[in-house]
Design a protein around this motif. Structure first.
Motif, PDB file in Angstrom:
ATOM      1  N   GLN A 265      -5.653  -5.477  -1.473  1.00 43.94           N
ATOM      2  CA  GLN A 265      -5.557  -5.137  -2.892  1.00 43.94           C
ATOM      3  C   GLN A 265      -6.367  -3.882  -3.213  1.00 43.94           C
ATOM      4  N   ARG A 266      -7.548  -3.769  -2.601  1.00 42.29           N
ATOM      5  CA  ARG A 266      -8.379  -2.589  -2.818  1.00 42.29           C
ATOM      6  C   ARG A 266      -7.697  -1.327  -2.278  1.00 42.29           C
ATOM      7  N   LEU A 267      -7.011  -1.456  -1.155  1.00 39.60           N
ATOM      8  CA  LEU A 267      -6.295  -0.316  -0.582  1.00 39.60           C
ATOM      9  C   LEU A 267      -5.208   0.161  -1.537  1.00 39.60           C
TER      10      LEU A 267
ATOM     11  N   THR B 281      -5.338   3.838  -3.191  1.00 36.59           N
ATOM     12  CA  THR B 281      -4.215   4.754  -2.948  1.00 36.59           C
ATOM     13  C   THR B 281      -3.653   5.293  -4.259  1.00 36.59           C
ATOM     14  N   GLU B 282      -3.512   4.416  -5.255  1.00 45.51           N
ATOM     15  CA  GLU B 282      -3.022   4.861  -6.566  1.00 45.51           C
ATOM     16  C   GLU B 282      -4.021   5.802  -7.226  1.00 45.51           C
TER      17      GLU B 282
ATOM     18  N   ARG C  70     -13.558   8.570  -0.732  1.00 45.17           N
ATOM     19  CA  ARG C  70     -13.408   7.900   0.562  1.00 45.17           C
ATOM     20  C   ARG C  70     -12.431   6.735   0.445  1.00 45.17           C
ATOM     21  N   ASN C  71     -11.646   6.548   1.498  1.00 46.32           N
ATOM     22  CA  ASN C  71     -10.679   5.452   1.534  1.00 46.32           C
ATOM     23  C   ASN C  71     -10.694   4.846   2.934  1.00 46.32           C
ATOM     24  N   ASN C  72     -11.583   3.871   3.126  1.00 46.96           N
ATOM     25  CA  ASN C  72     -11.726   3.201   4.429  1.00 46.96           C
ATOM     26  C   ASN C  72     -11.157   1.786   4.408  1.00 46.96           C
ATOM     27  N   HIS C  73     -10.356   1.468   3.399  1.00 50.44           N
ATOM     28  CA  HIS C  73      -9.914   0.085   3.243  1.00 50.44           C
ATOM     29  C   HIS C  73      -8.971  -0.348   4.361  1.00 50.44           C
ATOM     30  N   ALA C  74      -8.183   0.566   4.910  1.00 46.66           N
ATOM     31  CA  ALA C  74      -7.308   0.191   6.033  1.00 46.66           C
ATOM     32  C   ALA C  74      -8.144  -0.265   7.231  1.00 46.66           C
ATOM     33  N   GLN C  75      -9.254   0.407   7.481  1.00 45.03           N
ATOM     34  CA  GLN C  75     -10.151   0.010   8.563  1.00 45.03           C
ATOM     35  C   GLN C  75     -10.761  -1.363   8.284  1.00 45.03           C
ATOM     36  N   TYR C  76     -11.140  -1.606   7.023  1.00 42.54           N
ATOM     37  CA  TYR C  76     -11.709  -2.908   6.669  1.00 42.54           C
ATOM     38  C   TYR C  76     -10.672  -4.015   6.815  1.00 42.54           C
ATOM     39  N   ILE C  77      -9.417  -3.711   6.456  1.00 42.46           N
ATOM     40  CA  ILE C  77      -8.361  -4.711   6.615  1.00 42.46           C
ATOM     41  C   ILE C  77      -8.220  -5.105   8.078  1.00 42.46           C
TER      42      ILE C  77
END
Length: 282
Positions: A58-60, A64-65, A240-247
């Motif tokens: 959800q955070r990703l 992204t938006e 920063r957008n590291n949410h894919a890594q966290y997923i």
């Protein structure tokens, strides 16, 4: 004279329903407790990791938006900054390119740092820009980075324009301090993070923060650094957008601990953990 063998007494084996221990197969059981509190903890970990992984999904989507909105704002033509800006509306214009004119108040300059740039220690230069909109129209401008060697204004006269200047940059939402950053000490002129509202109150400015931008030209950057002129940031979104890594991390942990849980539950008893239960039915 004849002798007879002594007569033996009646034995348990003579009973018709007798079953010996040898004839009755032993029952193999696991000794000790079958499961302990550790198994409960091991069962909680994959569930928790799965929930956190779903939250990161959800955070990703949200990040992204947000990046798409900011990148759309940054490619639009710069807007002239009005004399009065509603601080509550800045969040809807974060990363919007703007321009304005006025006179720098170098006597109210604030240095935020230390800040590292390419391995060299320095500071961010924040200067109030006094505009022609009258009292209360002053805004804060983050002019860029300077080396620690020229933090004294007397060592960088080229960085102190006295006339009317035109500032182009990004309108930014006020910063948020993390738990590791010390508190500012404005009475001593020490600023460790840009507290926009605090700085605005000190200088009589609006709590409006503009980050001055420049094109990343290598020779110009070298010239600015030598002369002590603040080096502005490039006009780009640096969220920063590291949410894919966290997923990947949380879902991977959930799968790994689920396999561990299954192996522990299904693991057969070892030879040491077995004993023969005594059969007392005879």
């Amino acid at each position: 004279m004849s002798t007879s063998a002594p007569r033996r007494g009646r034995q348990a084996a003579d009973e018709p329903g007798f079953t010996s221990l040898v004839d009755n197969p032993p029952e193999l059981v696991r000794s000790g407790r079958k499961h302990g509190p550790g198994l409960i903890i091991l069962a909680i970990i994959p569930v928790t990791a799965f929930i956190l992984g779903t939250w990161q999904v959800q955070r990703l989507k949200w990040k992204t938006e947000l990046l798409a909105k900011c990148e759309d704002r940054i490619v639009r033509e710069p807007l002239p900054l009005p004399p009065r800006v509603d601080p509550d509306a800045i969040v809807d214009f974060d990363y919007r390119r703007v321009w304005t004119e006025g006179h720098f108040r170098h006597d109210q300059e604030m240095l935020i740092g230390p800040r590292m740039r390419e391995g060299e220690q320095g500071y961010m230069v924040v200067t109030p820009l006094e505009r022609e909109g009258g009292e209360g129209s002053t805004v804060l401008v983050n002019r860029g980075w300077i080396s620690k060697k020229v933090m004294d204004q007397s060592k960088r006269p080229d960085s102190l324009p006295t006339g009317k200047v035109r500032v182009s940059g990004l309108l930014r939402e006020p910063w948020k301090k993390n738990m590791f950053t010390p508190d500012n000490k404005p009475e001593r002129g020490e600023f460790y993070f840009p507290d926009v509202r605090q700085m605005a109150a000190l200088t009589g400015s609006q709590p409006v923060w503009i980050e001055q931008t420049m094109d990343p030209d290598y020779f110009q950057v070298m010239d600015f650094e030598t002369r002590g002129i603040p080096i502005g940031r490039p006009a780009e979104v640096n969220i920063r957008n590291n949410h894919a890594q966290y997923i990947f991390t949380w879902y991977g942990l959930s799968i790994a601990t689920s396999i561990m849980f299954w192996l522990v539950v299904k693991k057969p008893p070892t030879d040491i953990a077995r004993r023969v239960r005594m059969n007392k039915s005879w």
